[in-house]
Structure formats: C-alpha cells, structure tokens
Design a protein around this motif. Sequence first.
Motif, PDB file in Angstrom:
ATOM      1  N   ALA A   1       0.877  -1.075   0.067  1.00  0.00           N
ATOM      2  CA  ALA A   1       0.043  -0.028   0.232  1.00  0.00           C
ATOM      3  C   ALA A   1       0.988   1.270   0.082  1.00  0.00           C
ATOM      4  O   ALA A   1       0.322   2.362  -0.530  1.00  0.00           O
ATOM      5  N   GLU A   2       2.228   1.212   0.694  1.00  0.00           N
ATOM      6  CA  GLU A   2       2.936   2.333   0.796  1.00  0.00           C
ATOM      7  C   GLU A   2       4.411   1.928   0.965  1.00  0.00           C
ATOM      8  O   GLU A   2       4.549   1.054   1.662  1.00  0.00           O
ATOM      9  N   LEU A   3       5.138   2.538   0.130  1.00  0.00           N
ATOM     10  CA  LEU A   3       6.392   2.338   0.123  1.00  0.00           C
ATOM     11  C   LEU A   3       7.514   3.454  -0.174  1.00  0.00           C
ATOM     12  O   LEU A   3       7.024   4.288  -0.803  1.00  0.00           O
ATOM     13  N   HIS A   4       8.480   3.681   0.714  1.00  0.00           N
ATOM     14  CA  HIS A   4       9.710   4.675   0.697  1.00  0.00           C
ATOM     15  C   HIS A   4      10.796   4.034   0.567  1.00  0.00           C
ATOM     16  O   HIS A   4      11.070   2.967   1.034  1.00  0.00           O
ATOM     17  N   PHE A   5      11.617   4.880  -0.015  1.00  0.00           N
ATOM     18  CA  PHE A   5      13.358   4.490   0.111  1.00  0.00           C
ATOM     19  C   PHE A   5      13.851   5.631   0.304  1.00  0.00           C
ATOM     20  O   PHE A   5      13.841   6.772   0.108  1.00  0.00           O
ATOM     21  N   VAL A   6      14.758   5.332   1.452  1.00  0.00           N
ATOM     22  CA  VAL A   6      15.872   6.302   1.799  1.00  0.00           C
ATOM     23  C   VAL A   6      17.250   5.839   1.608  1.00  0.00           C
ATOM     24  O   VAL A   6      17.581   4.741   1.972  1.00  0.00           O
ATOM     25  N   ASP A   7      18.096   6.731   1.037  1.00  0.00           N
ATOM     26  CA  ASP A   7      19.423   6.608   0.795  1.00  0.00           C
ATOM     27  C   ASP A   7      20.216   6.826   1.995  1.00  0.00           C
ATOM     28  O   ASP A   7      20.270   8.003   2.198  1.00  0.00           O
ATOM     29  N   MET A   8      20.477   5.847   2.749  1.00  0.00           N
ATOM     30  CA  MET A   8      21.090   6.088   3.922  1.00  0.00           C
ATOM     31  C   MET A   8      22.506   6.519   4.042  1.00  0.00           C
ATOM     32  O   MET A   8      23.153   6.966   4.894  1.00  0.00           O
ATOM     33  N   ARG A   9      23.209   6.460   2.745  1.00  0.00           N
ATOM     34  CA  ARG A   9      24.523   7.184   2.650  1.00  0.00           C
ATOM     35  C   ARG A   9      24.548   8.575   2.548  1.00  0.00           C
ATOM     36  O   ARG A   9      25.498   9.184   3.116  1.00  0.00           O
ATOM     37  N   LYS A  10      23.475   9.121   2.502  1.00  0.00           N
ATOM     38  CA  LYS A  10      23.283  10.461   2.825  1.00  0.00           C
ATOM     39  C   LYS A  10      22.649  11.020   3.911  1.00  0.00           C
ATOM     40  O   LYS A  10      22.649  12.298   4.360  1.00  0.00           O
ATOM     41  N   ALA A  11      22.415  10.168   4.972  1.00  0.00           N
ATOM     42  CA  ALA A  11      21.818  10.414   6.388  1.00  0.00           C
ATOM     43  C   ALA A  11      22.822  11.321   7.042  1.00  0.00           C
ATOM     44  O   ALA A  11      23.914  10.774   7.468  1.00  0.00           O
TER      45      ALA A  11
ATOM     46  N   MET B   1      24.182   1.609   2.242  1.00  0.00           N
ATOM     47  CA  MET B   1      23.035   1.196   2.849  1.00  0.00           C
ATOM     48  C   MET B   1      21.867   1.898   2.151  1.00  0.00           C
ATOM     49  O   MET B   1      21.798   3.400   1.939  1.00  0.00           O
ATOM     50  N   GLY B   2      20.753   1.260   2.189  1.00  0.00           N
ATOM     51  CA  GLY B   2      19.479   2.024   1.773  1.00  0.00           C
ATOM     52  C   GLY B   2      18.206   1.584   2.744  1.00  0.00           C
ATOM     53  O   GLY B   2      18.563   0.288   3.345  1.00  0.00           O
ATOM     54  N   LEU B   3      17.329   1.944   2.912  1.00  0.00           N
ATOM     55  CA  LEU B   3      16.043   1.546   3.777  1.00  0.00           C
ATOM     56  C   LEU B   3      14.894   1.814   2.857  1.00  0.00           C
ATOM     57  O   LEU B   3      14.380   2.839   2.221  1.00  0.00           O
ATOM     58  N   ILE B   4      14.236   0.514   2.980  1.00  0.00           N
ATOM     59  CA  ILE B   4      12.775   0.373   2.412  1.00  0.00           C
ATOM     60  C   ILE B   4      11.775   0.213   3.560  1.00  0.00           C
ATOM     61  O   ILE B   4      12.009  -0.470   4.395  1.00  0.00           O
ATOM     62  N   TYR B   5      10.957   1.322   3.461  1.00  0.00           N
ATOM     63  CA  TYR B   5       9.875   1.009   4.655  1.00  0.00           C
ATOM     64  C   TYR B   5       8.531   1.390   4.178  1.00  0.00           C
ATOM     65  O   TYR B   5       8.353   2.237   2.904  1.00  0.00           O
ATOM     66  N   GLY B   6       7.630   1.061   4.779  1.00  0.00           N
ATOM     67  CA  GLY B   6       6.190   1.595   4.578  1.00  0.00           C
ATOM     68  C   GLY B   6       5.048   0.550   5.156  1.00  0.00           C
ATOM     69  O   GLY B   6       5.314   0.089   6.221  1.00  0.00           O
ATOM     70  N   ARG B   7       4.118   0.594   4.396  1.00  0.00           N
ATOM     71  CA  ARG B   7       2.776  -0.279   4.945  1.00  0.00           C
ATOM     72  C   ARG B   7       2.228  -1.208   3.927  1.00  0.00           C
ATOM     73  O   ARG B   7       2.425  -0.908   2.702  1.00  0.00           O
ATOM     74  N   LYS B   8       2.065  -2.606   4.453  1.00  0.00           N
ATOM     75  CA  LYS B   8       1.622  -3.531   3.532  1.00  0.00           C
ATOM     76  C   LYS B   8       0.197  -3.334   2.904  1.00  0.00           C
ATOM     77  O   LYS B   8      -0.589  -2.931   3.580  1.00  0.00           O
TER      78      LYS B   8
END
Length: 141
Positions: A108-118, A134-141
């Motif tokens: 239902a919802e997906l985000h991607f964060v480039d953790m190299r830039k954190a 590193m990257g982060l995929i997060y969201g809601r199913k």
Amino acid sequence: GVDYWGPSWDYAQSQCETNAKIEGVGSRAVFQKGDAAGLHFPDAHFDAAVSNFVFHEVKSQPDKLALIREALRIVRPGGAFAFEDVFFAQKHYPDREALIRELSGEVAELHFVDMRKADFVPRFLKSPLVAGNMGLIYGRK
C-alpha cells in the motif's frame, strides 16, 4: 526475532535474549533460529517486520526480491515494515530501481531512503564495507 546464528557469527541467541531483558522486553520477546528465505510463520501473522543488514547475507536465496517478499508475507495487510540492507551494492541488488518499482505495486505504501546521505551516520561508517551501500525500504503492506 529470527536469525540463522551460524558458526561464522560472533553473537548468539543468548546475547539477544540478554539484551531483550536489559531493555525490559524479555518477557515479550522470543528468539529462534531460522532462515529468512523460508520463515515458519503463517501469512499475515505479524503487525510489523523489521530486517537490518540481513538480506545480503542470506545464501539460501540469491533472489533478494524473493527474500523481501517472504518478509512481507508474514505482515498483515496495513502492517508496517522496515528493511535496511546494502541496496546500493550491485553484487546483491543489480537493479535496485526495478526492485523498488516491483515492490511498489505489491504494498500500500513504500518509501526508499538513501542512508548514504543520512546526516546521523558518522562519516567513517559511510565506507562501502559498512554503511556506504545502505538503503532503507519502509512502508505499509
């Protein structure tokens, strides 16, 4: 918590259990040996799933999209997920953008964060061997 806890790792299930007790969640936490490629839980069993720096280590399933789908399988509809891994490492994720596009159509919802830039990641950890891929995929199913 599920982990392979193979002989090449320098930590153990007992350490995870001790850490859970220290954090005050020992009575609510269960740890068991398992393989991320085949989780022994029913579909939609959990409210959330978290994976940190794991998928690239799983040798039993070279298809990382299949691993992510397996982790999502056990999350209930509307449940949350957060998966951090070496998503910028070509060896493990040769087409990161295609993977994200594919997953976007399945949740239902997906985000991607480039953790190299954190900003909160110290510079010395941003090497390719640590957080540099590193990257982060997060969201809601």
